[in-house]
Write a protein that holds these residues in place. Structure first.
Motif, short mmCIF file in Angstrom:
data_model
loop_
_atom_site.label_atom_id
_atom_site.label_comp_id
_atom_site.label_asym_id
_atom_site.label_seq_id
_atom_site.Cartn_x
_atom_site.Cartn_y
_atom_site.Cartn_z
N PHE A 152 76.86 33.32 2.88
CA PHE A 152 77.09 32.30 3.90
C PHE A 152 77.74 31.03 3.33
O PHE A 152 78.02 30.09 4.07
CB PHE A 152 75.76 31.92 4.57
CG PHE A 152 75.18 33.00 5.44
CD1 PHE A 152 75.53 33.10 6.78
CD2 PHE A 152 74.28 33.91 4.93
CE1 PHE A 152 75.00 34.09 7.58
CE2 PHE A 152 73.73 34.90 5.72
CZ PHE A 152 74.09 35.00 7.05
N ALA A 192 74.83 26.99 2.53
CA ALA A 192 73.64 27.83 2.71
C ALA A 192 72.87 27.97 1.40
O ALA A 192 71.63 27.93 1.39
CB ALA A 192 74.04 29.20 3.24
N ILE A 250 71.92 35.11 1.03
CA ILE A 250 72.38 33.83 1.59
C ILE A 250 73.71 33.41 0.97
O ILE A 250 74.51 32.71 1.59
CB ILE A 250 71.30 32.74 1.36
CG1 ILE A 250 70.11 32.99 2.28
CG2 ILE A 250 71.85 31.35 1.60
CD1 ILE A 250 68.91 32.11 1.98
N GLY A 255 69.12 26.72 0.97
CA GLY A 255 68.11 27.68 0.53
C GLY A 255 67.40 27.24 -0.73
O GLY A 255 66.18 27.44 -0.87
N SER A 282 69.18 38.71 11.00
CA SER A 282 70.30 37.83 10.67
C SER A 282 71.67 38.44 10.97
O SER A 282 72.65 37.71 11.15
CB SER A 282 70.25 37.45 9.19
OG SER A 282 69.13 36.65 8.92
N LEU A 323 71.09 32.80 8.89
CA LEU A 323 70.24 33.08 7.74
C LEU A 323 68.77 32.78 8.00
O LEU A 323 67.90 33.18 7.22
CB LEU A 323 70.74 32.31 6.51
CG LEU A 323 70.77 30.78 6.59
CD1 LEU A 323 69.45 30.20 6.11
CD2 LEU A 323 71.90 30.24 5.75
N ARG A 324 68.47 32.10 9.10
CA ARG A 324 67.07 31.81 9.43
C ARG A 324 66.29 33.10 9.68
O ARG A 324 65.06 33.14 9.53
CB ARG A 324 66.99 30.91 10.66
CG ARG A 324 67.65 29.55 10.45
CD ARG A 324 67.72 28.77 11.76
NE ARG A 324 68.50 27.55 11.62
CZ ARG A 324 69.83 27.48 11.74
NH1 ARG A 324 70.53 28.58 11.97
NH2 ARG A 324 70.46 26.33 11.59
N THR A 378 68.21 34.70 -1.68
CA THR A 378 69.25 33.82 -2.19
C THR A 378 70.56 34.58 -2.37
O THR A 378 71.64 34.08 -2.05
CB THR A 378 68.82 33.19 -3.53
OG1 THR A 378 67.60 32.49 -3.34
CG2 THR A 378 69.88 32.22 -4.05
#
Length: 456
Positions: free
Chosen positions: A263, A267, A260, A271, A404, A415-416, A257
């Motif tokens: 982003f 995002a 993320i 998430g 990433s 972010l996947r 998190t």
């Protein structure tokens, strides 16, 4: 065949109520996410950020109390129930001490991390406010888990189920009133969600105490032995590694998190939806882990390793069936599920793509939880802690970060990549724990765990 049916009945007697209890407890977080998602995307992102920070701390508190399960189970089923008071006194003292320390950590340290992780002043303000309001409830989180472990170890999972049901109903009511400002109360948004969750925890502990002290015909925790509230080293010795292992796992999601967050809020919102949904699916697996710890400790006190093997086979087959159902549902409805949490199409689209990935690592996730519980039944928690640290932070995070940001597929994965790294780490973790369990089982062949007087 008849013996297998008896084992299945024993497992299901514990598993169904514990699954429902944990589902209801987790539903408190799901209710917060859904209500805030329909209230404001900013408040949803802020609570997601706040949760990523306090959850590792809270899960350490919960994990430490896991050490109570094998100890209490052995004495309750080993006909030494009076020793339960000593262990529970230790658990109360440990919960209060660690809970206060956790509260201080959340209030004085975590806000600095919030300032480092987000540049949006509004998100920062709402996140810090949430942490301040929720932090005094952390000792109650530990105490609630202590009581829940006590009743489940005694083979009475219906009481925690009842408490969780009442707690969820009250949390929904408190959220509705405080988030949206109903019945004359001010509109508090995320602050209202924090206050509602804190109130629910305090009421849950109160219900456990009142029931066991005044309504229970055969009380389990009959008196608090004050001198043992300070002698909690045996419980801490078993529970601390379990607490760190649990915190490592949740900390990995929290770290994701934090990563993320760079982003943007879309995002973060996506998430948070994925974390909420996957946590909901993970709840029965956590119940399987707790049941495994109980039945392994009980089997070793009565039947030895053969009893352990029979019960573990049943639990693993149940887990495989559950994972198959979850995988099918997520794959079929991954586009529709995010709209339960939010109306924002961008957030929902991102969450849907991640759900496809997350559904693929549910099998190793199930296996690692079951074998973590099995090792905890043998009071082997240090190996689980080391395995979690190596697998999750040694593989998941660096591999996900590389995918990433630096891999040839970084632009398309974005972010996947973090979630693909998570799947790789969980797979390695499951393999390590299965191998370790086999080693421990061989060491205990032909033995039964007695009831040594180790409390003092």
């Amino acid at each position: 065949m008849f013996k297998r049916f008896v084992v299945l009945k024993e497992v299901l007697h514990l598993l169904f109520p514990m699954v429902l209890t944990m589902t209801l407890e987790l539903s408190i977080s799901v209710v917060d996410t859904i209500m805030l998602g329909h209230y404001s995307a900013l408040h949803l992102a802020a609570v997601g950020l706040a949760s990523s920070l306090w959850l590792p701390v809270g899960c350490f508190l919960i994990g430490v109390t896991f050490g109570l399960t094998p100890l209490v189970t052995r004495h309750l089923h080993g006909r030494q129930p009076k020793l339960v008071n000593l262990y529970m006194s230790q658990a109360v003292g440990l919960s209060v001490v660690l809970g206060v320390l956790a509260c201080l950590l959340v209030v004085f340290v975590l806000p600095h991390l919030v300032n480092m992780m987000t540049s949006d002043p509004m998100t920062r303000e709402v996140t810090i406010s949430y942490l301040y309001i929720f932090s005094p409830a952390l000792p109650m989180l530990a105490l609630m888990t202590v009581y829940k472990n006590l009743f489940e170890s005694a083979g009475r999972p219906g009481i925690p189920l009842f408490v969780a049901s009442i707690g969820l109903a009250l949390n929904v009511l408190f959220n509705y009133v405080l988030i949206y400002g109903k019945f004359g109360f001010p509109e508090l948004g995320a602050k209202g969600a924090a206050l509602a969750s804190a109130l629910s925890l305090y009421l849950a502990v109160s219900m456990f105490f009142v029931y066991d002290r005044f309504l229970n015909k055969k009380p389990l925790f009959t008196r608090l032995v004050w001198r043992y509230t300070r002698k909690f080293w045996i419980l801490l010795n078993v529970g601390a590694p379990a607490g760190f292992a649990f915190a490592f796992e949740v900390g990995l999601f929290s770290s994701m998190t934090w990563l993320i967050a760079s982003f943007g809020n879309i995002a973060l919102g996506g998430g948070q939806i994925v974390m909420s949904y996957t946590s909901f699916l993970f709840t029965p697996m956590m119940a399987m882990s707790a049941v495994t710890a109980i039945v392994v400790a009980k089997a070793m006190s009565k039947e030895g390793t053969e009893g352990v093997k029979k019960r573990l086979r049943v639990i693993v087959w149940l887990g495989l069936s559950y994972v198959l159902v979850c995988f099918s549902i997520t794959q079929l409805f991954h586009e529709q599920i995010p709209f339960i949490y939010t109306n924002d199409p961008e957030v929902a689209a991102l969450a849907a793509s991640i759900l496809l990935i997350s559904s693929c690592y549910q099998l190793p996730d199930m296996l690692q939880t079951v074998f973590t519980g099995a090792l905890r039944g043998f009071r082997d928690t240090r190996s689980s802690m080391i395995a979690f640290g190596v697998s999750l932070f040694g593989l998941s995070m660096p591999f996900g970060f590389w995918l990433s940001h630096y891999s040839p597929w970084a632009q398309s994965l974005s972010l996947r990549g973090f979630y693909i790294g998570l799947g790789a780490g969980l797979t390695l973790l499951a393999v390590i724990l299965i191998v370790r369990f086999k080693v421990v089982l061989i060491r205990h062949e032909g033995k039964r765990i007695g009831s040594p007087r180790e409390v003092a």
